[in-house]
Design a protein around this motif. Structure first.
Motif, short mmCIF file in Angstrom:
data_model
loop_
_atom_site.label_atom_id
_atom_site.label_comp_id
_atom_site.label_asym_id
_atom_site.label_seq_id
_atom_site.Cartn_x
_atom_site.Cartn_y
_atom_site.Cartn_z
N VAL A 64 45.68 -6.87 75.29
CA VAL A 64 45.32 -7.68 74.38
C VAL A 64 45.66 -7.59 72.98
N SER A 65 45.60 -8.53 72.11
CA SER A 65 46.16 -8.26 70.74
C SER A 65 45.22 -8.11 69.82
N ALA A 66 43.93 -8.31 69.96
CA ALA A 66 42.98 -8.07 69.14
C ALA A 66 41.90 -7.23 69.95
N ALA A 109 46.33 2.06 58.78
CA ALA A 109 46.78 0.71 58.70
C ALA A 109 47.97 0.52 59.03
N VAL A 110 48.97 1.27 58.28
CA VAL A 110 50.37 0.93 58.25
C VAL A 110 51.15 1.17 59.58
N ARG A 111 50.17 2.15 60.32
CA ARG A 111 50.76 2.48 61.60
C ARG A 111 50.64 1.33 62.64
N VAL A 112 49.57 0.74 62.34
CA VAL A 112 49.07 -0.24 63.42
C VAL A 112 50.18 -1.39 63.53
N PRO A 113 50.56 -1.54 64.87
CA PRO A 113 51.64 -2.60 65.09
C PRO A 113 51.31 -3.80 64.62
N VAL A 114 52.39 -4.67 64.16
CA VAL A 114 51.83 -6.14 63.83
C VAL A 114 51.75 -6.96 65.23
N THR A 115 50.94 -7.90 65.15
CA THR A 115 50.46 -8.83 66.14
C THR A 115 51.76 -9.75 66.54
N ASN A 116 52.36 -9.65 67.79
CA ASN A 116 53.59 -10.27 68.24
C ASN A 116 53.03 -12.02 68.39
N ASN A 117 53.98 -12.82 67.80
CA ASN A 117 53.58 -14.28 67.90
C ASN A 117 51.94 -14.67 67.35
N ASN A 135 45.89 -19.50 67.87
CA ASN A 135 45.34 -19.50 69.29
C ASN A 135 44.78 -17.98 69.50
N ILE A 136 45.35 -17.07 68.72
CA ILE A 136 44.72 -15.55 69.04
C ILE A 136 43.49 -15.51 68.21
N THR A 137 42.49 -15.31 68.74
CA THR A 137 41.15 -15.19 68.24
C THR A 137 40.71 -13.47 67.82
N GLY A 138 39.58 -13.43 67.22
CA GLY A 138 39.18 -11.80 67.30
C GLY A 138 39.68 -11.38 65.84
N PHE A 139 39.23 -10.05 65.77
CA PHE A 139 39.74 -9.52 64.61
C PHE A 139 40.94 -8.77 64.64
N LEU A 140 42.14 -9.10 63.94
CA LEU A 140 43.40 -8.63 64.07
C LEU A 140 43.86 -7.66 62.90
N PRO A 141 45.05 -7.01 63.22
CA PRO A 141 45.53 -6.20 62.06
C PRO A 141 45.58 -6.96 60.63
N HIS A 155 43.64 -8.97 59.52
CA HIS A 155 42.53 -9.10 58.76
C HIS A 155 42.16 -7.48 57.79
N CYS A 156 42.64 -6.71 58.49
CA CYS A 156 42.53 -5.33 57.98
C CYS A 156 43.35 -5.07 56.69
N ILE A 157 44.79 -5.28 56.94
CA ILE A 157 45.79 -5.31 55.77
C ILE A 157 45.08 -6.33 54.78
N TYR A 158 44.75 -7.35 54.99
CA TYR A 158 44.28 -8.28 53.80
C TYR A 158 43.20 -7.87 53.05
N GLN A 159 42.13 -7.04 53.72
CA GLN A 159 40.95 -6.39 53.05
C GLN A 159 41.58 -5.17 52.13
N LEU A 160 42.38 -4.27 52.70
CA LEU A 160 42.94 -3.30 51.89
C LEU A 160 43.68 -3.78 50.85
N LEU A 161 44.55 -4.87 51.03
CA LEU A 161 45.25 -5.41 49.78
C LEU A 161 44.25 -5.72 48.65
N ARG A 162 43.08 -6.36 49.14
CA ARG A 162 42.09 -6.70 48.08
C ARG A 162 41.60 -5.65 47.33
N SER A 163 41.32 -4.53 48.08
CA SER A 163 40.81 -3.49 47.52
C SER A 163 41.80 -2.57 46.94
#
Length: 1217
Positions: free
Chosen positions: A469-471, A532-540, A544-550, A552-560
């Motif tokens: 699974v991706s998420a 977070a940097v070591r988390v692999p990116v989500t392929n494709n 269509n890919i739902t749930g909480f993905l990397p 989302h995490c990178i976005y919040q870390l960038l915001r903070s």
């Protein structure tokens, strides 16, 4: 209701036999079971049947044989022998009496005064009297129910409570209801039976003997029921009665439960029926109870959710009762939960912790036993139970007992197998911990939770790879940790509700313990960023890919700003994720790019201006667009998707825009991030990518509109309206059909062969035309490889003898290429059209050169100005580069102004007033430069519209006459004289040649561009006309530029200028405008012009008077033709000018034509103008011969006055006719 516990109810087998009238099954019943059904069977055997078939006759014999050995049949037969008609009449009379008496027990028509008790009377009575006794008692109960207004009561009746006579009374009731259905409706009888003891038993027997009434009775009882059945005795009795009915007919239990939910009555009955329900095939995944309660609380019907939630809340307020349906439900759920609790250690992931964990706790214990593994077949059921308990606690307000809380925590901290269902279970368990932290109350439980969270962090990567699974739950952990670090507790609550799939109330204060555990024990901020940097990116990555993905995490870390704070580079991760994106576009990508750009330009703190992220390098960007620019072999070689390319384009454009917007703040911090080079932008096919995005608007969400906004701001020359209109022609239905009909989608010719065909012109005309027509069928992207050959050979088409068809086809191909690669195409075209000078190399201009100086476009070969297809291309490029120059200078000014202002502020040490002066001056200089560019372009184009010496010589007249013939003489068109028409016919051939000339076509193209420029910026029109241009072009500009009417707004200002040339130009321009636009505004400006001419007559010297009035006096005729009310003012002015001129002539010569006398005569008697007009036409040539009179300026002015006078009168006479 324990009063019927010892009585025998009708079994499901017996009820089914009655429903189907299955005689064989009835025969198999025991005597006690058969006894309950005798009333119906006896009536069935004795009454005349509607079915006359042989099969029923046989069944009837079997029924008679079955009844023959039963003693109670005789008493039932005696009951059926009574006159029921008379009984019904007496019963109705009794009802009337009771109604009149107000319901009091007065005289009865059915029963006389009883000498003994009711039961003794019933025992010693004959069948008729028994029927009367039971009917009287039943009607009394029914009347009391009708008068009770919904309040429940329990009627004490000796007859219904005596266990000895229950069977006989049941027989009587069944016979009465069957024989008197109008008097005793079965639903009313059912309702009345709820108010006596043993009522549910009587009700079941009644329905069993009338099996077709089952649904009708149940529906009526539910509709009349209470909203909360557990709250009252009546509700509980009703629930028990319906429960007994459903136990008698279990096949209808689920239907009855649906009625309960639809009516929102008797929630306890719905739960009880679910507890009683035993499915034929047991579903190991989710039990019926879990499915039912989850559906009520998590469904979309808010009314049902509120109704059942009230049932839970009210049920908790009462003390714990084993008979309560709510406690039965909770006990059953707890049993199901305990049944799936793990009993053995996990096979994976627990090895490292097993040695550190000691002790074991049995079921329901309180130690760290939650590290054992959850069986794969129980994972789905465990997830369903977790969601159900979340709904019960969060929506319905369930307060778990200590036992329930302990077992829930054991389940939540168990370790499922690495499957998609296991990932879902861990996510739900984690969110339940966040939603209900009160489940963790002891230090041992807190230690258990910390160990489980540590296991989640360790096993996240394995779960994601093994489950496929991706998420995964790892992203959720990171996201929650980031929210805790940034104190965004509302975001955590929203995340929990979204994962659980329900809206529950969570107090932010309840998360304080979890926040401490996350931020201090498990996830410090540095650990979060490094992980977070070591988390692999989500392929494709797509929507269509739902749930909480990397992402989302990178976005919040960038915001903070966590990455910049801890000096962790995130650039490579973001670039990889953008390249791994596909359609439909994920909604988090655009916010991710925006916050990433902000982290590049804005430091995390002013104290450390270097704490910023690194931008994506130019080489990485070039790699993304490699193969899209149409280099060798065209498009289709790029290994990146169109989504990735569009996202990178959005990043570049947004970065450049943000860089300009933050110039001021960056200058204050003495920080200047590097801008992307112009060479990089030249390699990006912006227009082609925008065209691709237009076809994918639905899949790209808001990306297309965002790109258009950025394009309109930074690249206005790529957003010209005519380009969008031409794209419709290129991508329309007809071009598509042509391409579909192609046998091969590619062109058989190479660009080398195309260049050779151009070089061999004019001998290769046919072959070249075939090549160009073949290229015209290609799509824009397939035409890109031929762009260099097409533009590089444009200079060869300027020679004599090139067919017009070749030029037009080349123009069409150029416009097609302009839809996909405009900027590069423009540079190649400008360089190709440069004039070739011997011994000098052609200059090679770049995109930047042309944006700085757009007039370079007009420094082309002079032959272009008489080649309409190439002139159209040149004008299109000129318009584009003028727009590009404005955007370039605005950006350059903003970039340099803030930097220099900051430098000056520092050097001046805060001196007031000085920093703003250079900025104001620079803005003025920029506007002046743009105005100079636009006006220079307009003046050059107007000069192009003038005929050359060869064209004038070929036309046989002056330049003015050639322009006038091309414009057409509106005065001639308005006249109706036959001679004028004959003259036009004679000159028709010459005029036809002028209308079809290259000059005429070029003039039309120039006028179209001028019209657009004047509309876009009216100040250009004002500047150009204040500068002035040849008077010979006025007929062309006024007739060919529709927007030139705006000049009426500033002609008064132009007349007020001190320069005589500008005043003359204003009056000449006004004369043409009045002829073209006979508007009230034109009339007022014309009156002003005549007034100004009269004023100037009194102040000008002799030489200036001649220079002013000689070109302006003919304009009076145009004024009068457009506005006849101006005749009087014009005549007055002419007489005044004539008086002044004649006075000067008379002072020198005595022999002067009586001009003034003639003018006064014509002014007073214009009707005699015809004869004088003829004489004047004959005399005028003689006067203007080479005598001395013609050499004197005042004499020439006198003759000009007379000619103008005659023109006005002639136009007046033609108008009258």
């Amino acid at each position: 209701m324990s009063d019927s516990a010892d009585l025998q109810f009708v079994s499901p087998y017996a009820f089914e036999a009655m429903q189907r009238v299955d005689v064989a099954r009835l025969a198999a019943l025991s005597d006690p079971e058969l006894r309950l059904l005798l009333p119906c069977l006896v009536r069935m055997a004795l009454c005349a049947p509607a079915d006359q078939s042989k099969s029923w006759a046989q069944d009837k014999k079997l029924i008679l044989r079955l009844l023959s050995g039963v003693e109670a049949v005789n008493s039932i037969v005696a009951l059926l022998s009574v006159d029921f008609h008379a009984l019904e009449q007496d019963a109705r009379k009794e009802q009337q009496l009771r109604h009149k008496a107000g319901g009091s027990n007065g005289e009865s028509m059915l029963v006389s005064q009883l000498q003994r008790g009711l039961t003794l009377e019933f025992e010693h009575s004959d069948p008729l009297h028994r029927l009367r006794l039971a009917l009287s008692e039943l009607l009394a109960i029914m009347n009391k129910v009708a008068d009770s207004s919904g309040e429940f009561f329990l009627k004490s009746s000796e007859l219904f409570e005596s266990p000895v006579y229950l069977d006989e009374l049941a027989d009587v009731l069944c016979i009465l209801q069957a024989e008197l259905p109008s008097l005793l409706p079965i639903i009313d009888v059912a309702e009345a039976l709820l108010h006596v003891r043993n009522g549910e038993w009587f009700l079941c027997l009644l329905v069993a003997n009338v099996p077709d009434s089952f649904n009708e009775v149940c529906r009526s009882l539910i509709k009349s029921g209470e909203r909360q059945d557990e709250e009252s005795v009546g509700g509980r009795r009703r629930t028990e009665a319906l429960r007994q009915l459903c136990q008698m007919n279990p096949t209808q239990a689920l239907n009855i439960r649906s009625m309960v939910v639809d009516e929102c009555h008797l929630p306890g009955l719905g739960v009880a029926l679910t507890l009683d329900y035993k499915p034929d095939s047991s579903d190991e995944a989710v039990s019926p109870l879990v499915s039912f309660v989850s559906g009520l609380l998590l469904g979309t019907n808010s009314k049902v959710r509120t109704w059942f939630g009230m049932f839970i809340r009210n049920g908790q307020q009462r003390k714990r009762e084993s008979s309560s349906v709510l406690w039965q439900m909770r006990r059953q759920l707890l049993l199901e939960l305990v049944a799936i609790l793990p009993r053995s250690r996990s096979s994976h992931g627990a090895d490292a912790d097993d040695d550190d964990i000691t002790g074991a706790v049995g079921r329901g214990g309180g130690g760290p036993a939650g590290y054992s593994g959850l069986r794969a077949e129980h994972v789905v059921k465990a997830s369903a139970l977790l969601r159900l308990y979340c709904a019960l606690m969060g929506i319905a307000g369930l307060r778990p007992t200590d036992e329930e809380a302990e077992q829930l925590l054991q389940l939540m901290t168990s370790r499922p197998p690495a499957t998609p269902a296991g990932v879902r279970f861990v996510s739900l368990a984690f969110c339940k911990l966040l939603a209900f932290p009160t489940l963790v109350s002891t230090p041992e439980q807190e230690q258990l939770m910390v160990m489980w969270l540590s296991w989640m962090i360790k096993e996240e990567e394995y779960f994601e790879s093994a489950a496929g699974v991706s998420a995964s739950f790892g992203e959720m952990l990171l996201l929650v940790a980031m929210y805790f670090h940034s104190n965004q507790l509302s975001a955590i609550i929203e995340l929990v509700c979204s994962t659980l799939g329900m809206k529950i109330a969570i107090k932010p204060s309840s998360l304080s313990k979890m926040k401490t555990i996350f931020t201090q024990e498990i996830f410090t901020e540095q650990v979060v960023t490094a992980h977070a940097v070591r988390v692999p990116v989500t392929n494709n990555l797509s929507a269509n890919i739902t749930g909480f993905l990397p992402v989302h995490c990178i976005y919040q870390l960038l915001r903070s700003r966590a990455f910049t704070k801890h000096k962790v580079s995130i650039k490579d991760w973001i670039f990889r994720q953008l390249c791994e994106s596909s359609t439909p576009l994920h909604t988090q990508l655009l916010p991710l790019i925006d916050v990433y750009i902000n982290s590049i330009l804005t430091p995390a703190s002013k104290a450390n201006p270097e704490a910023t992220n690194q931008p994506i390098t130019e080489q990485e960007i070039l790699n993304v667009f490699q193969g899209v620019t149409g280099g060798d072999g065209g498009r289709g070689r790029s290994r990146f998707s169109i989504t990735a390319q569009l996202l990178i384009l959005y990043y570049i454009l947004s970065y450049e825009e943000a860089l300009l917007a933050n110039t001021k703040s960056l200058a204050q911090m003495q920080k200047k991030p590097k801008s992307y080079s112009a060479a990089l932008m030249d390699h990006i096919p912006i227009k082609y990518l925008i065209g691709q995005a237009q076809g994918l608007q639905k899949e790209l969400g808001g990306l297309h509109s965002a790109l258009l906004r950025l394009l309109a701001t930074n690249y206005p020359h790529l957003c010209m309206v005519e380009d969008w209109l031409r794209e419709e022609e290129v991508t329309g239905t007809l071009p598509l059909l042509r391409r579909v009909l192609l046998s091969s989608p590619t062109c058989p010719y190479t660009h080398t062969q195309l260049q050779e065909a151009f070089q061999k012109l004019p001998s290769s005309q046919t072959r070249l035309m075939d090549m160009l027509e073949r290229l015209a069928l290609l799509s824009p992207s397939d035409l890109i490889p031929y762009a260099e050959a097409l533009t590089g050979s444009m200079g060869l088409l300027l020679d004599e003898g090139v067919p017009r068809k070749v030029l037009q086809t080349l123009n069409k191909l150029w416009m097609v290429l302009n839809t996909v690669m405009p900027r590069r195409l423009w540079v190649m075209t400008v360089n190709a059209l440069q004039p070739s000078v011997k011994l000098l190399r052609k200059p090679r201009y770049t995109q930047n050169d042309l944006m700085v100086d757009p007039i370079i476009v007009l420094r082309c070969d002079a032959r272009v100005f008489r080649c309409p297809p190439l002139m159209a291309i040149t004008l299109h490029m000129l318009n584009g580069y003028l727009l590009a120059s404005k955007a370039y200078l605005n950006a350059h000014l903003k970039e340099m102004a803030d930097v220099e202002r900051q430098a000056q502020t520092i050097s001046n040490l805060g001196l007031s007033g000085q920093p703003d002066t250079p900025e104001v001056t620079r803005e003025e200089l920029k506007n002046a430069l743009l105005a100079a560019q636009d006006s220079a372009a307009v003046q050059i184009l107007l000069e192009v519209c003038l005929p050359t010496a060869q064209e004038v010589q070929g036309s046989g007249g002056g330049a003015d006459s050639l322009l006038l013939r091309m414009r057409g003489d509106k005065a001639k068109a308005s006249g109706a004289a036959a001679a004028a028409r004959a003259k036009e016919e004679e000159e028709g051939e010459d005029e036809e040649g002028g209308l079809l000339s290259d000059l005429r076509e070029v003039q039309c193209l120039v006028c179209c561009l001028l019209h657009q420029m004047f509309i876009a910026d009216p100040n250009i029109a004002k500047l150009v006309h204040f500068q002035g241009y040849p008077q010979a072009l006025l007929p062309l500009t006024v007739a060919g530029v529709p927007s030139i009417h705006i000049c009426l707004d500033f002609i008064p200002e132009l007349l007020a200028q001190p320069q005589l040339e500008k005043q003359i130009f204003a009056i000449q321009l006004l004369s043409h405008l009045c002829t073209q636009y006979a508007l009230p505004k034109s009339l007022s400006v014309a009156r002003l012009a005549i007034s100004v001419m009269g004023t100037l007559l009194t102040v000008l010297t002799k030489e200036k008077r001649f220079s002013f009035f000689m070109p302006t006096l003919p304009c009076l005729a145009a004024f009068c033709r457009a506005f006849p009310p101006l005749y009087e003012d014009a005549f007055t002015l002419l007489v005044q000018v004539g008086q002044v001129a004649s006075a000067d002539v008379a002072a020198e010569e005595r022999d002067i034509d009586p001009l003034i006398a003639r003018l006064q005569y014509l002014k007073e008697r214009p009707q005699d103008a015809a004869s004088i007009l003829g004489q004047s036409k004959l005399a005028q040539p003689k006067r203007s011969s080479g005598s001395l009179w013609g050499m004197d300026p005042d004499v020439q002015l006198c003759y000009q006055i007379e000619t103008t006078f005659m023109d006005i009168i002639q136009s007046s006479v033609q108008t009258d006719h």
